[in-house]
Write an enzyme that holds these catalytic residues in place. Structure first.
Site, PDB file in Angstrom:
ATOM      1  N   LYS A 193       0.844  -1.203   0.000  1.00  0.00           N
ATOM      2  CA  LYS A 193       0.000   0.000   0.000  1.00  0.00           C
ATOM      3  C   LYS A 193       0.880   1.253   0.000  1.00  0.00           C
ATOM      4  O   LYS A 193       0.703   2.148  -0.831  1.00  0.00           O
ATOM      5  CB  LYS A 193      -0.942   0.011   1.209  1.00  0.00           C
ATOM      6  CG  LYS A 193      -1.966   1.132   1.132  1.00  0.00           C
ATOM      7  CD  LYS A 193      -2.727   1.315   2.409  1.00  0.00           C
ATOM      8  CE  LYS A 193      -2.108   2.436   3.221  1.00  0.00           C
ATOM      9  NZ  LYS A 193      -2.853   2.832   4.399  1.00  0.00           N
ATOM     10  N   ASP A 205      -6.513   0.650   0.251  1.00  0.00           N
ATOM     11  CA  ASP A 205      -6.719   1.054   1.638  1.00  0.00           C
ATOM     12  C   ASP A 205      -8.146   0.639   2.034  1.00  0.00           C
ATOM     13  O   ASP A 205      -8.825  -0.063   1.289  1.00  0.00           O
ATOM     14  CB  ASP A 205      -6.480   2.559   1.824  1.00  0.00           C
ATOM     15  CG  ASP A 205      -7.630   3.383   1.265  1.00  0.00           C
ATOM     16  OD1 ASP A 205      -8.419   2.858   0.439  1.00  0.00           O
ATOM     17  OD2 ASP A 205      -7.780   4.548   1.665  1.00  0.00           O
TER      18      ASP A 205
END
Ligand code: SF4
Length: 287
Positions: free
Chosen positions: A186, A205
């Protein structure tokens, strides 16, 4: 609303119909990409009134393909029109600051991170300054973002490795970024996409996770698999942009509880089981 519950029907008073006559209006992000407005932004593009359909949760009809290129393309088109110029909401001036801000954003709002980082970067202006710290020394400065012990270790560890192995420069490729303590896909995708303008993956996310499932772009509940699924259906040159737009959408309209479906530009493409308004069939697995 709990998942699986039948969404609210249009009000008989016509209240919703009136609301839905509002024209589609694209949200104008400010020149700073919306940072100044933080999470208050976007603007809802309201769909035209459409006839209500049955909203009983059920299986998707035979032949329906949520991954059909035309459907995905329409979703992308409407997102771009609604969130023009969407970009990362974390304030930063260089790649290192973005690494730090992204690590701090875990389990924390971007607003909180943006309140914390100005003083942090004033106190420690360079990656070398962070590398010279012991993690405990950093803890008080980032305490307000939560999980500060682990975050301190990650930030100081990443700084030490960048200084020792990468000449003080944040690496611009996935493998090297993933070698930094505290940096997973991420964070690496945020840095590669936002700072280096490289579409190496899709940021997954909490917003991307939730909305990709609602839109039936994935059935997975695992971020790694969700990213792989999205990479298969979203054109590569849109990976970073798609992430930013979905994150804005998740803050503005497609919130976790009681999403604002009546105001959503994707409403008639969305069959999510936990919609609060629907003009199309609900698919019980779209959640
Ligand atoms: S219609 Fe509702 S659930 Fe679907 S994307 Fe829009 S806000 Fe989210």
């Amino acid at each position: 609303m709990a998942r699986g519950v039948i969404p609210r029907q249009p009000a008989k008073t016509g209240r919703h119909e009136a609301a839905r006559k509002v024209e589609l209006r694209a949200a104008k992000l400010p020149r700073d990409g919306g940072r100044s407005q933080r999470n208050t932004l976007p603007v809802a593009a309201k769909p035209k009134a459409a006839p209500a359909a049955t909203t009983k949760p059920g299986k998707a009809p035979a032949g329906y393909n949520p991954l059909a290129p035309e459907r995905v393309s329409e979703i992308l088109k409407r997102l771009e029109a609604t969130y023009p110029g969407a970009t990362c909401a974390l304030h930063h001036h260089n790649a290192w600051e973005l690494v730090v801000a992204t690590i701090l954003s875990a389990q924390c709002t971007d607003v909180r991170v943006n309140l914390t980082t100005p003083e942090l970067f004033r106190k420690y202006p360079t990656v070398q300054d962070f590398a010279a710290l012991k993690p405990e020394a950093l803890e008080p400065d980032i305490k307000s973002t939560g999980f500060f012990r682990n975050k301190s270790k990650s930030i100081v560890g990443a700084a030490k490795k960048i200084v020792a192995d990468f000449g003080g420069q944040v690496p611009d490729n996935m493998d090297d970024l993933l070698s930094l303590p505290g940096v997973a896909r991420k964070t690496a995708n945020v840095v590669l996409g936002t700072w280096f303008h490289k579409n190496d993956g899709v940021v997954v996310d909490t917003h991307v996770h939730r909305i990709s499932r609602r839109l039936e772009l994935t059935q997975s509940d695992d971020p790694k698999n969700i990213e792989q699924d999205l990479m298969k259906v979203i054109p590569r040159d849109k990976w970073t942009l798609f992430s930013h737009e979905i994150i804005w959408h998740g803050r503005a309209l497609c919130v976790a509880r009681n999403p604002k479906c009546a105001d959503c530009p994707l409403e008639n493409l969305c069959h999510a089981a936990d919609k609060t308004w629907s003009t199309v069939d609900i698919h019980k697995n779209a959640k």
